[in-house]
Enzyme design. Structure first.
Site, PDB file in Angstrom:
ATOM      1  N   HIS A  79      28.747  36.470  67.083  1.00 27.35           N
ATOM      2  CA  HIS A  79      27.384  36.690  66.363  1.00 27.35           C
ATOM      3  C   HIS A  79      26.847  35.737  65.680  1.00 27.35           C
ATOM      4  O   HIS A  79      27.011  36.294  64.009  1.00 27.35           O
ATOM      5  CB  HIS A  79      28.443  37.549  65.953  1.00 27.35           C
ATOM      6  CG  HIS A  79      28.860  38.925  67.039  1.00 27.35           C
ATOM      7  ND1 HIS A  79      28.445  39.882  67.458  1.00 27.35           N
ATOM      8  CD2 HIS A  79      30.237  38.908  67.696  1.00 27.35           C
ATOM      9  CE1 HIS A  79      29.534  40.474  68.331  1.00 27.35           C
ATOM     10  NE2 HIS A  79      30.454  40.196  68.734  1.00 27.35           N
TER      11      HIS A  79
ATOM     12  N   GLN B 197      -4.272  42.223 105.718  1.00 26.50           N
ATOM     13  CA  GLN B 197      -4.961  41.405 105.497  1.00 26.50           C
ATOM     14  C   GLN B 197      -4.249  40.328 104.660  1.00 26.50           C
ATOM     15  O   GLN B 197      -5.516  39.323 104.377  1.00 26.50           O
ATOM     16  CB  GLN B 197      -5.693  42.463 104.236  1.00 26.50           C
ATOM     17  CG  GLN B 197      -7.230  41.109 104.449  1.00 26.50           C
ATOM     18  CD  GLN B 197      -8.190  41.528 105.565  1.00 26.50           C
ATOM     19  OE1 GLN B 197      -8.015  42.271 106.327  1.00 26.50           O
ATOM     20  NE2 GLN B 197      -9.535  41.420 104.671  1.00 26.50           N
TER      21      GLN B 197
ATOM     22  N   SER C 267       5.713  18.418  59.053  1.00 29.07           N
ATOM     23  CA  SER C 267       4.896  19.857  57.941  1.00 29.07           C
ATOM     24  C   SER C 267       4.351  18.528  57.671  1.00 29.07           C
ATOM     25  O   SER C 267       4.046  18.209  56.446  1.00 29.07           O
ATOM     26  CB  SER C 267       6.033  19.931  57.290  1.00 29.07           C
ATOM     27  OG  SER C 267       4.976  20.874  56.518  1.00 29.07           O
ATOM     28  N   SER C 268       2.973  19.349  57.500  1.00 28.33           N
ATOM     29  CA  SER C 268       1.553  18.560  57.304  1.00 28.33           C
ATOM     30  C   SER C 268       1.818  18.614  55.847  1.00 28.33           C
ATOM     31  O   SER C 268       1.259  18.199  55.123  1.00 28.33           O
ATOM     32  CB  SER C 268       0.193  19.541  57.146  1.00 28.33           C
ATOM     33  OG  SER C 268       1.062  21.357  57.157  1.00 28.33           O
TER      34      SER C 268
ATOM     35  N   ASN D 178      11.279  19.472  61.207  1.00 22.80           N
ATOM     36  CA  ASN D 178      10.945  21.000  62.138  1.00 22.80           C
ATOM     37  C   ASN D 178      11.238  20.738  63.222  1.00 22.80           C
ATOM     38  O   ASN D 178      11.472  19.778  64.310  1.00 22.80           O
ATOM     39  CB  ASN D 178       9.869  21.621  61.972  1.00 22.80           C
ATOM     40  CG  ASN D 178       9.616  22.173  60.276  1.00 22.80           C
ATOM     41  OD1 ASN D 178      10.415  22.530  59.388  1.00 22.80           O
ATOM     42  ND2 ASN D 178       8.386  21.450  59.827  1.00 22.80           N
TER      43      ASN D 178
ATOM     44  N   ARG E 107      -4.936  46.656 102.163  1.00 27.21           N
ATOM     45  CA  ARG E 107      -5.418  45.092 101.185  1.00 27.21           C
ATOM     46  C   ARG E 107      -6.288  45.861  99.711  1.00 27.21           C
ATOM     47  O   ARG E 107      -6.814  47.228 100.334  1.00 27.21           O
ATOM     48  CB  ARG E 107      -6.383  44.363 101.757  1.00 27.21           C
ATOM     49  CG  ARG E 107      -7.488  44.066 101.145  1.00 27.21           C
ATOM     50  CD  ARG E 107      -6.002  42.790 100.105  1.00 27.21           C
ATOM     51  NE  ARG E 107      -7.184  42.016  99.328  1.00 27.21           N
ATOM     52  CZ  ARG E 107      -6.602  40.891  98.383  1.00 27.21           C
ATOM     53  NH1 ARG E 107      -5.172  41.060  97.371  1.00 27.21           N
ATOM     54  NH2 ARG E 107      -7.384  40.090  98.662  1.00 27.21           N
TER      55      ARG E 107
ATOM     56  N   SER F  22      -6.671  40.091  92.486  1.00 29.00           N
ATOM     57  CA  SER F  22      -7.634  39.379  93.030  1.00 29.00           C
ATOM     58  C   SER F  22      -7.439  38.323  91.893  1.00 29.00           C
ATOM     59  O   SER F  22      -7.125  36.852  91.792  1.00 29.00           O
ATOM     60  CB  SER F  22      -8.795  39.810  93.258  1.00 29.00           C
ATOM     61  OG  SER F  22      -9.220  38.692  93.992  1.00 29.00           O
TER      62      SER F  22
ATOM     63  N   ARG G 117      -5.541  34.608  89.576  1.00 25.78           N
ATOM     64  CA  ARG G 117      -6.384  32.859  89.627  1.00 25.78           C
ATOM     65  C   ARG G 117      -6.158  32.440  88.059  1.00 25.78           C
ATOM     66  O   ARG G 117      -6.249  31.401  87.730  1.00 25.78           O
ATOM     67  CB  ARG G 117      -8.182  33.320  89.745  1.00 25.78           C
ATOM     68  CG  ARG G 117      -8.389  33.473  91.430  1.00 25.78           C
ATOM     69  CD  ARG G 117     -10.030  34.139  91.078  1.00 25.78           C
ATOM     70  NE  ARG G 117     -10.435  33.407  92.648  1.00 25.78           N
ATOM     71  CZ  ARG G 117     -10.254  35.040  93.513  1.00 25.78           C
ATOM     72  NH1 ARG G 117      -9.714  35.667  93.071  1.00 25.78           N
ATOM     73  NH2 ARG G 117     -11.212  34.353  94.563  1.00 25.78           N
TER      74      ARG G 117
END
Length: 278
Positions: free
Chosen positions: A63, A142, A192-193, A200, A232, A237, A241
């Site tokens: 915890h 298919q 950090s910037s 970090n 099918r 489809s 991709r």
């Protein structure tokens, strides 16, 4: 029988997914091999840490509160055990990683049987799949069963969960109040910037961020398998991709980052002793 004897039969009887699904299976096989190599490399990195810190006492936390002592090596062993489980899951995936084979439209092989006969159609499929270095499923529609891609994504999301757990723990252990671990920090790195004095845990945060992407991408494969209607539809489809390359690439990036963190992890023994005794 030479494969070339079947070329005319192949071109007359094949459907597009006799080509595409088998090609994808080859890609999956090669991609999983890369993931497996990095998983084993990560396991070796943890093994070194387990051996190095097997006797180093540290406070355990439940915890996020101090509990009972453990050893740092034992804590590292929990991550290694998760990786071993992932590798066992990968074994299951590899056993079930099969292509569509040469079964033509709707997967019945009827076109090939009509052009030759049943025995020659089966022999042609066997020779082609042997030459590709993959197996064919016994029954296809298919397309190849999309459940196979669900198995793949389940493995990748399991890896993401494993890496997220470790990276999240690094973030906790690097936080003030714990300050027992620190991810690698190069000499010229800026934390950090706006606040360059900070350190970090940005790589660990990046791993956790990518884990959420992978876990959610994994849901797509489950829905694709569920929504593949009758022999099918194109419910899968377009999204395939996108999500299939991304889920592999993100997992590979997570593994590379985690290996770097484990190999270069800074252990603050002074703070470990302090947290153990106070």
């Amino acid at each position: 029988v030479n494969i070339s004897d079947y070329q005319i039969v192949y071109f007359l009887g094949a459907t597009s997914y006799d080509i595409e699904d088998n090609a994808d299976t080859i890609r999956f096989k090669e991609s999983l091999e890369l993931i497996e190599d990095n998983l084993k490399k990560l396991l070796e990195s943890f093994a070194k840490k387990i051996k190095e810190y097997k006797d180093l006492l540290c406070m355990a936390y439940t915890h996020l509160q101090p509990a009972e002592p453990t050893t740092l090596g034992y804590r590292f062993a929990t991550y290694a055990q998760d990786i071993l489980m992932d590798l066992k899951l990968l074994d299951f995936v590899k056993i079930n990683l099969k292509g569509k084979g040469m079964k033509g439209a709707v997967g019945t092989s009827a076109s090939f049987v009509a052009l030759t006969d049943e025995n020659k159609a089966m022999e042609m499929e066997k020779q082609i799949m042997d030459s590709l270095g993959i197996e064919a499923v016994g029954i296809a529609t298919q397309i190849a069963p999309r459940k196979i891609e669900y198995f793949i994504s389940s493995f990748l999301t399991s890896v993401a969960q494993t890496l997220n757990k470790f990276a999240f723990d690094v973030r906790i252990m690097q936080a003030p109040g714990f300050s027992e671990w620190q991810e690698p920090f190069s000499e010229k790195q800026v934390g950090s910037s706006a606040m360059p004095f900070k350190k970090n845990p940005w790589k660990s945060e990046q791993i956790c961020s990518l884990a959420r992407v992978i876990i959610n991408l994994g849901n797509i494969s489950k829905e694709n398998a569920s929504n593949m209607l009758l022999e099918r539809t194109l419910d899968d489809s377009a999204n395939r991709r996108v999500y299939l390359p991304e889920i592999f690439l993100a997992t590979d990036e997570m593994l590379t980052s985690t290996i770097n963190i484990v190999e270069g992890l800074i252990i603050n023994k002074k703070n470990i002793e302090k947290n153990l005794t106070t």
